[in-house]
Design a protein around this motif. Structure first.
Motif, short mmCIF file in Angstrom:
data_model
loop_
_atom_site.label_atom_id
_atom_site.label_comp_id
_atom_site.label_asym_id
_atom_site.label_seq_id
_atom_site.Cartn_x
_atom_site.Cartn_y
_atom_site.Cartn_z
N TRP A 1 47.27 37.56 40.80
CA TRP A 1 47.44 37.02 42.32
C TRP A 1 48.94 36.76 42.72
N CYS B 1 38.69 29.19 37.69
CA CYS B 1 39.30 29.99 37.92
C CYS B 1 40.71 29.34 38.00
N ARG B 2 41.13 30.30 37.36
CA ARG B 2 42.44 29.91 36.70
C ARG B 2 43.69 31.30 37.24
N TRP C 1 39.88 31.80 44.73
CA TRP C 1 38.91 30.89 44.41
C TRP C 1 38.04 31.49 43.95
N GLU D 1 40.43 33.86 48.41
CA GLU D 1 42.05 32.85 48.42
C GLU D 1 41.61 32.06 49.48
N SER D 2 39.31 31.54 49.99
CA SER D 2 38.97 30.76 49.62
C SER D 2 37.73 31.01 49.63
N ARG E 1 49.68 31.27 46.34
CA ARG E 1 48.73 31.02 46.30
C ARG E 1 47.67 30.85 45.27
N THR E 2 46.50 30.12 46.01
CA THR E 2 45.18 29.20 44.77
C THR E 2 44.19 29.98 45.22
#
Length: 143
Positions: free
Chosen positions: A120, A52-53, A127, A85-86, A124-125
């Protein structure tokens, strides 16, 4: 004829009618599969997200998807990938989703594809995960 003889006929005809009604049902159940045969496993068990990138040029999320073919035969997969986001879903949030189609996955083969998600936000990372998957057996047309 006596009443006892009529009762014998009535019982005999009732048994015959019951056989005519329930014998085909019993044969259908018997022929529909082996007793204790396991149902086919869900297609989601054949699929996983391996990466996931965020694409640096477009800022869109990209999920790498891997599908393991079923030993019983070739088929096609349609995978729904979810972007959040999670890892824990928020019941008030509606995550973005994308479909990935993998036609003609050979038995016991491993196929790879990518799912393109939304733009995105910076800092923020994301998911990425499998929300659903469907498998259809048999040869699939190209395209």
């Amino acid at each position: 004829m006596s009443a006892l003889k009529w009762q014998g006929w009535a019982v005999g005809l009732t048994v015959l009618a019951g056989l005519l009604v329930f014998a085909p049902l019993g044969l259908y159940v018997w022929a529909s599969g082996e007793p204790g045969a396991a149902p086919p496993r869900p297609a989601v068990e054949d699929v996983r997200v391996t990466g996931c990138r965020i694409d640096p040029g477009s800022r869109r999320v990209v999920a790498a998807v891997e599908v393991a073919g079923r030993p019983e035969g070739a088929g096609a997969y349609v995978v729904t990938v979810e972007f959040r986001e999670s890892a824990t879903p928020d019941p008030q949030d509606r995550p973005a989703q994308a479909l990935v189609k993998l036609p003609g996955v050979a038995p016991s083969a491993t196929e790879h594809a990518e799912a393109l998600g939304p733009v995105w936000p910076a800092g923020r990372t994301p998911w990425c995960g499998v929300a659903a998957a469907e498998f259809s057996s048999g040869p699939t047309p190209a395209g």
